[in-house]
Design a protein around this motif. Structure first.
Motif, PDB file in Angstrom:
ATOM      1  N   PHE A 125      -8.920  -1.513   4.818  1.00 45.02           N
ATOM      2  CA  PHE A 125      -8.056  -2.209   3.864  1.00 45.02           C
ATOM      3  C   PHE A 125      -6.826  -2.783   4.556  1.00 45.02           C
TER       4      PHE A 125
ATOM      5  N   LEU B 146      -5.743   7.701  -3.499  1.00 41.89           N
ATOM      6  CA  LEU B 146      -4.969   6.475  -3.344  1.00 41.89           C
ATOM      7  C   LEU B 146      -3.908   6.639  -2.266  1.00 41.89           C
TER       8      LEU B 146
ATOM      9  N   GLY C  52       0.808  -1.211   0.000  1.00 40.75           N
ATOM     10  CA  GLY C  52       0.000   0.000   0.000  1.00 40.75           C
ATOM     11  C   GLY C  52       0.839   1.258   0.000  1.00 40.75           C
TER      12      GLY C  52
ATOM     13  N   ALA D  96      -9.132  -1.085  -3.334  1.00 41.61           N
ATOM     14  CA  ALA D  96      -7.894  -0.417  -3.753  1.00 41.61           C
ATOM     15  C   ALA D  96      -7.891  -0.190  -5.261  1.00 41.61           C
TER      16      ALA D  96
ATOM     17  N   TRP E  26      -8.716  -5.578  -1.926  1.00 36.14           N
ATOM     18  CA  TRP E  26      -7.984  -5.085  -3.091  1.00 36.14           C
ATOM     19  C   TRP E  26      -8.910  -4.607  -4.203  1.00 36.14           C
TER      20      TRP E  26
ATOM     21  N   THR F  29      -3.671   4.418   1.303  1.00 33.34           N
ATOM     22  CA  THR F  29      -2.521   3.596   1.661  1.00 33.34           C
ATOM     23  C   THR F  29      -1.844   4.055   2.946  1.00 33.34           C
TER      24      THR F  29
END
Length: 429
Positions: free
Chosen positions: A314, A254, A143, A227, A224, A258
Motif C-alpha cells: 500500500f 488497520l 495512513g 485500505a 485504497w 498503516t
C-alpha cells in the motif's frame, strides 16, 4: 498577505506541521469507527446504518474535494487550512454531544467537508515546502492518521472513561494547537484571481499530465480499496478470527497496515516512482492472496501477518503514484491535482466498502463478503499492474507534450524529483 506579496520561506518545521495536520484530520475521520458498536447498542440501529454513516462521510469528502480542491491555489494555503480546522472542530463538538443517528450523520458530513477541503491544500503546501520530502510525506501521513486514529480510539473505548466523548475532546485540543501554528506559518503561494471560478467542480488535471494520471489512477484505486477493506470489514474479521471482542484488536489490522505503509514510503522514497509502483502492486497482490489463505485457515496470526505485507504494498503503490503525478506540476496546479488524486483514492476506499457493507447484511455474511472483497482487490491490482506494464516507460508521453516549468522542461522518469527542481517556487527547496 496581499495579492502582490511573494511567498515566504518555510523550513522543515512547516513540513512537519502540515504533515501533522493530515495525520490529525485522518485520525479524526477514523476515530468513530470503534464506537459504531457502542452507538448501535445505545441507539438500536442495524449494520446498514453503519454503512450509511460511512458512506455519507466518503461522499462529503468527494464533493468537498471537487468543489474546494483548487481554492487554495487562489486564496492561499493558510486561509483554507484555518477554515478546515475550524469546521473540523465543530464536527467533533457535534460528535461528542451526539444523542442519535441524525447527529452522528451531521458530524460525519461536517468531517467529510473539512477533510476534503483541507487535503488538497495540505498536499500542495507540502510540495511547496519541499518537492521530494513533501511527496513522501503526502504518501505516509494519511495512513498514519487513519491507523493511529482507529487504534487510539479503540484503546480509549476499551480502557478510558466517557468513550463517546474523550477521543473527540482530545482531538479538539490538537486542532486548536495546530490552528495556532498555522496562523504563524508563512504562506507558500501567491494569491491570484479566480477563486470563485475555482469553486466550479472539474477535474483539475493539466493537459500535459492526463497520461500520467491515467497510468497512476488504477494503482491508487486498488491500494485504497485494500485500505477500505481493513477499515470496513477488517475490525469485525479480526475479532472473529481471534475470538476476541476487544476494540483494540478490532483496530489492530488497520494500524499494522498503516505503520508498514509509512515505513515503506520512507524506505522507498528515493527509488524510481515507476519501479515503486510495480513493486507496490506486486506486493499488494501477494498480500491479498496470503490474507485469503489466512481467512480460509481461520488464522488470526496469518491475517495480521498478511496485513503487514499489504501495508508495504500500500505504501509503495500510493507514494509511487503520487510522486509520478505531482512532481511535474507547477505550484499553481498542485492543489487541484492533489484533489483529483484524493478523489480517486477515496472512491477506491469508499465504493467497495459501502457495497461490502450491504452484502454483509443482505448477502452471505461477513466471511463470504470478506473473501469476495479480497478477490475484487486482487482483480483490481492485477488490472493495475497489467496497465502499468503496458504503458510507455514515460507515462507523460501518453498525455501530451512535456510541460515547461519555471526553470525548464519537466520530464517524468526515474529521476523525476531532480528534473523538476527548478520549477519549485523561490526559497522552497
Amino acid at each position: 498577505m496581499n495579492g502582490s506579496a511573494a511567498p515566504r520561506r518555510t523550513g522543515p518545521g512547516g513540513l512537519f506541521l502540515l504533515g501533522s495536520i493530515v495525520v490529525s484530520l485522518l485520525a479524526a475521520s477514523s476515530a468513530p469507527t470503534p464506537l459504531y458498536a457502542t452507538y448501535a447498542d445505545a441507539w438500536h440501529f442495524s449494520p446498514i446504518t453503519t454503512t450509511v454513516v460511512f458512506g455519507v462521510y466518503a461522499i462529503a469528502v468527494l464533493v468537498s474535494l471537487l468543489v474546494f480542491g483548487r481554492v487554495s491555489d487562489h486564496l492561499g494555503r493558510r486561509p483554507v487550512l484555518l477554515t478546515a480546522l475550524a469546521l473540523q472542530t465543530v464536527a467533533l463538538a457535534v460528535l461528542a454531544t451526539a444523542q442519535g443517528v441524525d447527529a452522528l450523520l451531521l458530524g460525519r458530513v461536517l468531517q467529510g467537508v473539512s477533510t476534503g477541503g483541507a487535503v488538497g491544500a495540505l498536499g500542495a503546501a507540502m510540495l511547496d515546502v519541499d518537492r521530494h520530502r513533501g511527496a513522501v510525506t503526502n504518501a505516509a501521513a494519511p495512513g498514519i492518521g487513519t491507523g493511529s486514529g482507529a487504534l487510539l480510539s479503540g484503546v480509549l473505548v476499551q480502557y478510558a472513561p466517557a468513550p463517546t466523548h474523550l477521543v473527540y475532546l482530545l482531538l479538539v485540543g490538537v486542532f486548536a494547537v495546530q490552528g495556532a501554528a498555522v496562523l504563524r506559518m508563512p504562506e507558500t503561494v501567491r494569491r491570484t484571481p479566480g477563486a470563485r471560478a475555482a469553486l466550479i467542480p472539474r477535474m483539475a488535471v493539466p493537459s500535459g499530465l492526463w497520461g500520467t494520471v491515467l497510468a497512476a489512477a488504477p494503482i491508487l484505486f486498488a491500494a485504497w480499496a485494500l485500505a477500505g477493506f481493513y477499515g470496513s470489514l477488517g475490525p469485525a474479521l479480526a475479532r472473529q478470527l481471534s475470538g476476541s471482542d476487544s476494540t483494540v484488536v478490532a483496530g489492530l489490522g488497520l494500524f499494522l497496515l498503516t505503520v508498514a505503509a509509512t515505513v515503506s514510503a520512507a524506505v522507498l522514497g528515493r527509488a524510481s516512482p515507476r519501479r515503486v509502483m510495480v513493486l507496490g502492486i506486486t506486493v499488494l497482490m501477494a498480500a491479498t492472496l496470503a490474507a485469503l489463505a489466512a481467512v480460509a485457515a481461520e488464522s488470526a496470526p496469518g491475517f495480521f501477518g498478511s496485513t503487514v505485507v499489504a501495508g508495504i504494498g500500500f505504501g509503495a503503490g500510493f507514494q509511487g503514484g503520487l510522486r509520478t503525478v505531482v512532481a511535474p506540476a507547477e505550484p499553481r496546479e498542485r492543489a487541484g491535482l492533489m484533489s483529483v488524486l484524493y478523489v480517486v483514492s477515496y472512491l477506491g476506499m469508499g465504493v467497495p466498502s459501502v457495497v461490502a457493507g450491504v452484502l454483509v447484511v443482505h448477502g452471505g455474511g461477513l466471511v463470504p463478503t470478506a473473501r469476495l472483497y479480497m478477490w475484487a482487490v486482487l482483480a483490481l491490482s492485477a488490472a493495475a499492474l497489467i496497465g502499468l506494464l503496458l504503458t510507455n516507460r514515460s507515462p507523460r508521453s501518453a498525455g501530451g507534450p512535456p510541460v515547461a516549468g519555471a526553470g525548464g522542461t519537466a520530464r517524468v522518469n526515474g529521476d523525476v524529483d531532480r528534473s523538476v527542481a527548478n520549477a519549485a517556487p523561490s526559497g522552497c527547496r
